[in-house]
Design a protein around this motif. Structure first.
Motif, PDB file in Angstrom:
ATOM      1  N   ILE A 167       0.831  -1.212   0.000  1.00  0.00           N
ATOM      2  CA  ILE A 167       0.000   0.000   0.000  1.00  0.00           C
ATOM      3  C   ILE A 167       0.861   1.256   0.000  1.00  0.00           C
ATOM      4  CG2 ILE A 167      -1.641   1.333   1.389  1.00  0.00           C
ATOM      5  CD1 ILE A 167      -2.728  -1.473   2.330  1.00  0.00           C
ATOM      6  N   VAL A 168       1.863   1.293   0.866  1.00  0.00           N
ATOM      7  CA  VAL A 168       2.745   2.464   0.928  1.00  0.00           C
ATOM      8  C   VAL A 168       3.422   2.695  -0.418  1.00  0.00           C
ATOM      9  CG1 VAL A 168       4.870   3.380   1.942  1.00  0.00           C
ATOM     10  CG2 VAL A 168       3.123   2.347   3.420  1.00  0.00           C
ATOM     11  N   LYS A 169       3.960   1.643  -0.999  1.00  0.00           N
ATOM     12  CA  LYS A 169       4.653   1.771  -2.286  1.00  0.00           C
ATOM     13  C   LYS A 169       3.715   2.275  -3.378  1.00  0.00           C
ATOM     14  CE  LYS A 169       7.379  -0.975  -5.585  1.00  0.00           C
ATOM     15  NZ  LYS A 169       7.896  -2.347  -5.894  1.00  0.00           N
ATOM     16  N   ALA A 170       2.505   1.722  -3.439  1.00  0.00           N
ATOM     17  CA  ALA A 170       1.547   2.123  -4.475  1.00  0.00           C
ATOM     18  C   ALA A 170       1.074   3.555  -4.274  1.00  0.00           C
ATOM     19  CB  ALA A 170       0.357   1.168  -4.478  1.00  0.00           C
ATOM     20  N   MET A 171       0.834   3.952  -3.030  1.00  0.00           N
ATOM     21  CA  MET A 171       0.399   5.326  -2.773  1.00  0.00           C
ATOM     22  C   MET A 171       1.502   6.311  -3.114  1.00  0.00           C
ATOM     23  SD  MET A 171      -1.931   4.904   0.683  1.00  0.00           S
ATOM     24  CE  MET A 171      -2.339   6.668   0.729  1.00  0.00           C
ATOM     25  N   GLN A 172       2.734   5.981  -2.763  1.00  0.00           N
ATOM     26  CA  GLN A 172       3.848   6.864  -3.102  1.00  0.00           C
ATOM     27  C   GLN A 172       4.012   6.976  -4.619  1.00  0.00           C
ATOM     28  OE1 GLN A 172       6.886   4.889  -0.798  1.00  0.00           O
ATOM     29  NE2 GLN A 172       6.683   6.311   0.921  1.00  0.00           N
ATOM     30  N   ARG A 173       3.869   5.862  -5.319  1.00  0.00           N
ATOM     31  CA  ARG A 173       4.002   5.866  -6.778  1.00  0.00           C
ATOM     32  C   ARG A 173       2.959   6.793  -7.415  1.00  0.00           C
ATOM     33  NH1 ARG A 173       5.469   1.908 -10.606  1.00  0.00           N
ATOM     34  NH2 ARG A 173       7.118   1.399  -9.107  1.00  0.00           N
ATOM     35  N   ASN A 174       1.764   6.822  -6.847  1.00  0.00           N
ATOM     36  CA  ASN A 174       0.666   7.598  -7.417  1.00  0.00           C
ATOM     37  C   ASN A 174       0.455   8.954  -6.744  1.00  0.00           C
ATOM     38  OD1 ASN A 174      -0.914   5.767  -9.476  1.00  0.00           O
ATOM     39  ND2 ASN A 174      -0.278   4.429  -7.800  1.00  0.00           N
ATOM     40  N   GLU A 175       1.335   9.282  -5.808  1.00  0.00           N
ATOM     41  CA  GLU A 175       1.268  10.560  -5.095  1.00  0.00           C
ATOM     42  C   GLU A 175      -0.084  10.752  -4.406  1.00  0.00           C
ATOM     43  OE1 GLU A 175       2.430  13.607  -7.844  1.00  0.00           O
ATOM     44  OE2 GLU A 175       4.535  13.007  -7.783  1.00  0.00           O
ATOM     45  N   VAL A 176      -0.594   9.663  -3.846  1.00  0.00           N
ATOM     46  CA  VAL A 176      -1.795   9.708  -3.002  1.00  0.00           C
ATOM     47  C   VAL A 176      -1.315   9.695  -1.555  1.00  0.00           C
ATOM     48  CG1 VAL A 176      -3.914   8.519  -2.338  1.00  0.00           C
ATOM     49  CG2 VAL A 176      -3.172   8.516  -4.737  1.00  0.00           C
ATOM     50  N   LYS A 177      -1.779  10.631  -0.764  1.00  0.00           N
ATOM     51  CA  LYS A 177      -1.186  10.821   0.567  1.00  0.00           C
ATOM     52  C   LYS A 177      -2.040  10.302   1.733  1.00  0.00           C
ATOM     53  CE  LYS A 177       2.077  13.022   1.395  1.00  0.00           C
ATOM     54  NZ  LYS A 177       3.490  12.614   1.595  1.00  0.00           N
ATOM     55  N   ARG A 178      -3.372  10.390   1.621  1.00  0.00           N
ATOM     56  CA  ARG A 178      -4.206  10.159   2.809  1.00  0.00           C
ATOM     57  C   ARG A 178      -4.573   8.688   2.951  1.00  0.00           C
ATOM     58  NH1 ARG A 178      -5.064  10.302   7.400  1.00  0.00           N
ATOM     59  NH2 ARG A 178      -6.473  11.659   8.562  1.00  0.00           N
ATOM     60  N   LEU A 179      -4.194   8.121   4.088  1.00  0.00           N
ATOM     61  CA  LEU A 179      -4.412   6.699   4.359  1.00  0.00           C
ATOM     62  C   LEU A 179      -5.043   6.524   5.737  1.00  0.00           C
ATOM     63  CD1 LEU A 179      -3.952   3.619   3.863  1.00  0.00           C
ATOM     64  CD2 LEU A 179      -1.672   3.935   4.865  1.00  0.00           C
ATOM     65  N   VAL A 180      -6.070   5.685   5.789  1.00  0.00           N
ATOM     66  CA  VAL A 180      -6.646   5.227   7.058  1.00  0.00           C
ATOM     67  C   VAL A 180      -6.413   3.727   7.119  1.00  0.00           C
ATOM     68  CG1 VAL A 180      -8.692   5.100   8.498  1.00  0.00           C
ATOM     69  CG2 VAL A 180      -8.407   7.027   6.928  1.00  0.00           C
ATOM     70  N   PHE A 181      -5.687   3.287   8.136  1.00  0.00           N
ATOM     71  CA  PHE A 181      -5.209   1.904   8.197  1.00  0.00           C
ATOM     72  C   PHE A 181      -5.638   1.279   9.515  1.00  0.00           C
ATOM     73  CE2 PHE A 181      -2.153  -1.525   8.592  1.00  0.00           C
ATOM     74  CZ  PHE A 181      -1.974  -1.965   7.280  1.00  0.00           C
ATOM     75  N   VAL A 182      -6.391   0.187   9.437  1.00  0.00           N
ATOM     76  CA  VAL A 182      -6.913  -0.482  10.633  1.00  0.00           C
ATOM     77  C   VAL A 182      -5.985  -1.619  11.036  1.00  0.00           C
ATOM     78  CG1 VAL A 182      -8.876  -1.692  11.648  1.00  0.00           C
ATOM     79  CG2 VAL A 182      -9.267   0.098   9.931  1.00  0.00           C
ATOM     80  N   THR A 183      -5.530  -1.598  12.290  1.00  0.00           N
ATOM     81  CA  THR A 183      -4.718  -2.696  12.822  1.00  0.00           C
ATOM     82  C   THR A 183      -5.479  -3.348  13.984  1.00  0.00           C
ATOM     83  OG1 THR A 183      -3.475  -1.194  14.272  1.00  0.00           O
ATOM     84  CG2 THR A 183      -2.550  -1.646  12.103  1.00  0.00           C
ATOM     85  N   ALA A 184      -4.871  -3.477  15.146  1.00  0.00           N
ATOM     86  CA  ALA A 184      -5.529  -4.138  16.271  1.00  0.00           C
ATOM     87  C   ALA A 184      -5.043  -3.546  17.580  1.00  0.00           C
ATOM     88  CB  ALA A 184      -5.249  -5.646  16.237  1.00  0.00           C
ATOM     89  N   LEU A 185      -5.857  -3.704  18.601  1.00  0.00           N
ATOM     90  CA  LEU A 185      -5.442  -3.309  19.943  1.00  0.00           C
ATOM     91  C   LEU A 185      -4.376  -4.274  20.449  1.00  0.00           C
ATOM     92  CD1 LEU A 185      -8.138  -4.406  22.566  1.00  0.00           C
ATOM     93  CD2 LEU A 185      -7.852  -5.461  20.314  1.00  0.00           C
ATOM     94  N   GLY A 186      -3.563  -3.782  21.384  1.00  0.00           N
ATOM     95  CA  GLY A 186      -2.587  -4.641  22.051  1.00  0.00           C
ATOM     96  C   GLY A 186      -1.232  -4.716  21.393  1.00  0.00           C
ATOM     97  N   ILE A 187      -1.045  -4.037  20.260  1.00  0.00           N
ATOM     98  CA  ILE A 187       0.232  -4.180  19.553  1.00  0.00           C
ATOM     99  C   ILE A 187       1.369  -3.478  20.273  1.00  0.00           C
ATOM    100  CG2 ILE A 187      -0.837  -4.563  17.308  1.00  0.00           C
ATOM    101  CD1 ILE A 187      -0.265  -1.673  16.584  1.00  0.00           C
TER     102      ILE A 187
END
Length: 212
Positions: A86-106
């Motif tokens: 995702i990071v690589k593709a967004m950087q390639r396309n100059e798209v900046k805004r990302l909302v990324f869901v992970t998990a509690l407890g990390i």
């Protein structure tokens, strides 16, 4: 302005809660990305486009990211590889805004004894979620990392936030609440920029989620 939103992992329950909220509360157009389009509900909307693909496949994600304003990722499995893609593709396309869901407890930010219960449920997957969050935070993207509490199917929007350096609160939160929070960020992209937040329903502290 009508924003264009890409939702990766669109067949997941959190993603579907967000999709419903986008359709009900915004004029955003949605690009839904998932491995198998047959797993999606029949959304009767001309604001939706569907693309099949694997979130670890750079070429597939790269094509999906083109010309969008916000990327929402609610994925599972090889989350660290997916984060890198995702990071690589967004950087390639100059798209900046990302909302990324992970998990509690990390970050071991969950108080005991609930932390032990979380570890018993998620096990080694917590390490993968942590690695994914680290990859996102090390990027130059305008990210928001979301760490939801244990997810429920309650039909409610009721949540509060904690930040990365704070102790996590509560044990549960509804998928509908997480979806509503995602939509709030998409509508107001300046909110929670380069932030990492926990999301929980107030007053649900305990040894494990009450819904179980």
């Amino acid at each position: 302005m009508t924003r264009r939103i890409l939702i990766l992992g669109a067949n997941g329950k959190v993603a579907q809660a967000a999709i419903n909220s986008f359709l009900e509360n915004t004029t955003c157009t949605l690009r839904l990305f998932l491995r198998d389009a047959n797993r999606l509900p029949d959304y009767a909307s001309d604001r939706i486009r569907v693309r099949e693909g694997d979130a670890t496949d750079f070429e597939a994600v790269n094509e999906a990211v083109k010309d969008v304003d916000v990327v929402v990722a609610s994925l599972s499995g090889e989350l660290d590889r997916e984060a890198e893609t995702i990071v690589k593709a967004m950087q390639r396309n100059e798209v900046k805004r990302l909302v990324f869901v992970t998990a509690l407890g990390i970050y071991n930010e969950v108080p005991e004894p609930f932390l032990n219960w979380v570890k018993s449920q998620l096990g080694d997957q917590l390490k993968v979620y942590r690695q994914a969050a680290d990859i996102i935070e090390a990027s130059d993207l305008d990210y928001t990392v979301i760490r939801p509490a244990w997810l429920t199917d309650l039909n409610e929007v009721d949540y509060e936030l904690t930040h990365k350096e704070e102790n996590f609160k509560g044990t549960e939160v509804s998928r509908k609440s997480v979806g509503a929070f995602i939509v709030e960020i998409a509508n107001n992209p300046e909110l929670y920029l380069q932030d990492n937040v926990g999301l929980n329903k107030p007053g649900t502290d305990g040894e494990k989620p009450r819904e179980l």
